[in-house]
Design a protein around this motif. Structure first.
Motif, PDB file in Angstrom:
ATOM      1  N   SER A  99       0.802  -1.220   0.000  1.00 53.90           N
ATOM      2  CA  SER A  99       0.000   0.000   0.000  1.00 53.90           C
ATOM      3  C   SER A  99       0.838   1.275   0.000  1.00 53.90           C
ATOM      4  CB  SER A  99      -0.939   0.003   1.201  1.00 53.90           C
ATOM      5  OG  SER A  99      -0.192  -0.079   2.410  1.00 53.90           O
ATOM      6  N   VAL A 100       2.136   1.169   0.334  1.00 52.17           N
ATOM      7  CA  VAL A 100       2.958   2.370   0.417  1.00 52.17           C
ATOM      8  C   VAL A 100       4.160   2.339  -0.523  1.00 52.17           C
ATOM      9  CG1 VAL A 100       2.279   2.647   2.825  1.00 52.17           C
ATOM     10  CG2 VAL A 100       4.472   1.570   2.292  1.00 52.17           C
ATOM     11  N   LYS A 101       4.333   1.237  -1.229  1.00 50.18           N
ATOM     12  CA  LYS A 101       5.465   1.159  -2.165  1.00 50.18           C
ATOM     13  C   LYS A 101       5.402   2.302  -3.165  1.00 50.18           C
ATOM     14  CE  LYS A 101       6.606  -3.745  -2.152  1.00 50.18           C
ATOM     15  NZ  LYS A 101       6.474  -5.045  -2.857  1.00 50.18           N
ATOM     16  N   ASP A 102       6.531   2.856  -3.504  1.00 47.82           N
ATOM     17  CA  ASP A 102       6.667   3.969  -4.448  1.00 47.82           C
ATOM     18  C   ASP A 102       6.203   5.296  -3.872  1.00 47.82           C
ATOM     19  OD1 ASP A 102       5.516   1.753  -7.024  1.00 47.82           O
ATOM     20  OD2 ASP A 102       7.580   2.169  -6.409  1.00 47.82           O
ATOM     21  N   ARG A 103       5.733   5.294  -2.610  1.00 46.53           N
ATOM     22  CA  ARG A 103       5.349   6.560  -1.970  1.00 46.53           C
ATOM     23  C   ARG A 103       6.131   6.822  -0.686  1.00 46.53           C
ATOM     24  NH1 ARG A 103       0.430   7.353   0.025  1.00 46.53           N
ATOM     25  NH2 ARG A 103       0.046   5.149   0.492  1.00 46.53           N
ATOM     26  N   PHE A 104       6.522   5.758   0.025  1.00 47.42           N
ATOM     27  CA  PHE A 104       7.229   5.897   1.288  1.00 47.42           C
ATOM     28  C   PHE A 104       8.662   5.380   1.114  1.00 47.42           C
ATOM     29  CE2 PHE A 104       3.400   5.551   4.439  1.00 47.42           C
ATOM     30  CZ  PHE A 104       2.750   6.553   3.745  1.00 47.42           C
ATOM     31  N   VAL A 105       9.578   6.025   1.805  1.00 50.27           N
ATOM     32  CA  VAL A 105      10.971   5.575   1.812  1.00 50.27           C
ATOM     33  C   VAL A 105      11.466   5.543   3.249  1.00 50.27           C
ATOM     34  CG1 VAL A 105      13.336   6.062   1.099  1.00 50.27           C
ATOM     35  CG2 VAL A 105      11.444   6.472  -0.491  1.00 50.27           C
ATOM     36  N   ILE A 106      12.012   4.400   3.659  1.00 50.43           N
ATOM     37  CA  ILE A 106      12.586   4.268   4.990  1.00 50.43           C
ATOM     38  C   ILE A 106      14.103   4.354   4.872  1.00 50.43           C
ATOM     39  CG2 ILE A 106      12.684   1.734   4.907  1.00 50.43           C
ATOM     40  CD1 ILE A 106      11.967   1.740   7.912  1.00 50.43           C
ATOM     41  N   SER A 107      14.715   5.020   5.837  1.00 50.22           N
ATOM     42  CA  SER A 107      16.170   5.115   5.844  1.00 50.22           C
ATOM     43  C   SER A 107      16.633   5.238   7.290  1.00 50.22           C
ATOM     44  CB  SER A 107      16.644   6.322   5.029  1.00 50.22           C
ATOM     45  OG  SER A 107      16.129   7.530   5.571  1.00 50.22           O
ATOM     46  N   ARG A 108      17.913   4.971   7.499  1.00 48.74           N
ATOM     47  CA  ARG A 108      18.433   5.105   8.855  1.00 48.74           C
ATOM     48  C   ARG A 108      19.794   5.767   8.846  1.00 48.74           C
ATOM     49  NH1 ARG A 108      18.322  -0.606  11.532  1.00 48.74           N
ATOM     50  NH2 ARG A 108      19.445   0.386  13.243  1.00 48.74           N
ATOM     51  N   ASP A 109      20.024   6.556   9.874  1.00 47.27           N
ATOM     52  CA  ASP A 109      21.287   7.239  10.086  1.00 47.27           C
ATOM     53  C   ASP A 109      21.845   6.698  11.391  1.00 47.27           C
ATOM     54  OD1 ASP A 109      22.230  10.779  10.433  1.00 47.27           O
ATOM     55  OD2 ASP A 109      23.359   8.932  10.664  1.00 47.27           O
ATOM     56  N   ASN A 110      22.690   5.673  11.280  1.00 47.07           N
ATOM     57  CA  ASN A 110      23.192   5.022  12.481  1.00 47.07           C
ATOM     58  C   ASN A 110      24.108   5.940  13.298  1.00 47.07           C
ATOM     59  OD1 ASN A 110      21.765   2.694  12.065  1.00 47.07           O
ATOM     60  ND2 ASN A 110      23.473   1.558  11.178  1.00 47.07           N
ATOM     61  N   ALA A 111      24.746   6.856  12.642  1.00 47.14           N
ATOM     62  CA  ALA A 111      25.631   7.771  13.366  1.00 47.14           C
ATOM     63  C   ALA A 111      24.847   8.656  14.335  1.00 47.14           C
ATOM     64  CB  ALA A 111      26.402   8.637  12.379  1.00 47.14           C
ATOM     65  N   ASN A 112      23.589   8.909  13.983  1.00 48.18           N
ATOM     66  CA  ASN A 112      22.749   9.768  14.822  1.00 48.18           C
ATOM     67  C   ASN A 112      21.573   9.025  15.433  1.00 48.18           C
ATOM     68  OD1 ASN A 112      23.938  12.539  14.521  1.00 48.18           O
ATOM     69  ND2 ASN A 112      23.707  11.979  12.364  1.00 48.18           N
ATOM     70  N   ASN A 113      21.613   7.690  15.374  1.00 45.39           N
ATOM     71  CA  ASN A 113      20.587   6.864  16.020  1.00 45.39           C
ATOM     72  C   ASN A 113      19.176   7.266  15.619  1.00 45.39           C
ATOM     73  OD1 ASN A 113      22.713   5.685  17.324  1.00 45.39           O
ATOM     74  ND2 ASN A 113      22.225   6.447  19.353  1.00 45.39           N
ATOM     75  N   THR A 114      18.973   7.450  14.328  1.00 44.22           N
ATOM     76  CA  THR A 114      17.664   7.901  13.858  1.00 44.22           C
ATOM     77  C   THR A 114      17.244   7.124  12.619  1.00 44.22           C
ATOM     78  OG1 THR A 114      18.144  10.133  14.678  1.00 44.22           O
ATOM     79  CG2 THR A 114      16.281   9.898  13.183  1.00 44.22           C
ATOM     80  N   VAL A 115      15.976   6.794  12.560  1.00 38.32           N
ATOM     81  CA  VAL A 115      15.371   6.194  11.376  1.00 38.32           C
ATOM     82  C   VAL A 115      14.302   7.157  10.868  1.00 38.32           C
ATOM     83  CG1 VAL A 115      13.914   4.322  10.522  1.00 38.32           C
ATOM     84  CG2 VAL A 115      15.835   3.814  12.023  1.00 38.32           C
ATOM     85  N   PHE A 116      14.221   7.287   9.559  1.00 39.95           N
ATOM     86  CA  PHE A 116      13.276   8.207   8.943  1.00 39.95           C
ATOM     87  C   PHE A 116      12.250   7.443   8.104  1.00 39.95           C
ATOM     88  CE2 PHE A 116      15.643  11.896  10.135  1.00 39.95           C
ATOM     89  CZ  PHE A 116      16.979  11.513  10.084  1.00 39.95           C
ATOM     90  N   LEU A 117      11.077   8.015   7.986  1.00 37.77           N
ATOM     91  CA  LEU A 117      10.078   7.525   7.047  1.00 37.77           C
ATOM     92  C   LEU A 117       9.601   8.732   6.241  1.00 37.77           C
ATOM     93  CD1 LEU A 117       8.485   4.989   6.145  1.00 37.77           C
ATOM     94  CD2 LEU A 117       6.606   5.812   7.582  1.00 37.77           C
ATOM     95  N   GLN A 118      10.063   8.803   4.994  1.00 41.75           N
ATOM     96  CA  GLN A 118       9.660   9.880   4.102  1.00 41.75           C
ATOM     97  C   GLN A 118       8.401   9.454   3.380  1.00 41.75           C
ATOM     98  OE1 GLN A 118      13.813   9.753   2.408  1.00 41.75           O
ATOM     99  NE2 GLN A 118      13.429  11.938   2.231  1.00 41.75           N
TER     100      GLN A 118
END
Length: 125
Positions: A63-82
């Motif tokens: 349902s979210v493919k091609d619209r949502f992107v998950i990423s993580r920044d391990n240096a800053n202990n953060t995961v994003f959901l665009q």
């Protein structure tokens, strides 16, 4: 004790965009896969996206493919959901969760060990 905290939710019009953040503290970050889940009123909690410990492997709900992107920044202990091209049916409380396993092999909430408190996303005119 592992702790996760989401932020970035809000009200957005259909077709708009939001980026959610999940900040982590407590234990070694790289060992955990991180998932984003959501729960709409009157519905069960569903998996939206997952990223592996190193950030290389990612899974998405259809349902979210091609619209949502998950990423993580391990240096800053953060995961994003665009999230882009948001729809009213994306309205829900969004949660991030950590699983004590490196790879994303499941989208079942019961398989995740640690949860944040959630952030509300509302898509409406």
């Amino acid at each position: 004790q592992l702790q996760l905290e989401e932020s970035g939710g809000g009200l957005v019009r259909p077709g708009g965009s939001l980026t959610l953040s999940c900040r982590f503290s407590g234990l070694t970050w790289d060992d955990y896969s991180i998932g984003w889940f959501r729960q709409a009123p009157g519905k069960g909690r569903e998996g939206v996206a997952c990223v592996s410990g190193g950030g290389f492997y990612k899974n998405y709900a259809d349902s979210v493919k091609d619209r949502f992107v998950i990423s993580r920044d391990n240096a800053n202990n953060t995961v994003f959901l665009q999230m882009v091209s948001l729809k009213p049916e994306d309205t829900a409380v969004y949660y991030c969760a950590a699983r004590t396993y490196y790879y994303c092999t499941t989208s079942e909430p019961k398989d995740y060990n640690y949860w944040g408190q959630g952030t509300q996303v509302t898509v409406s005119t």
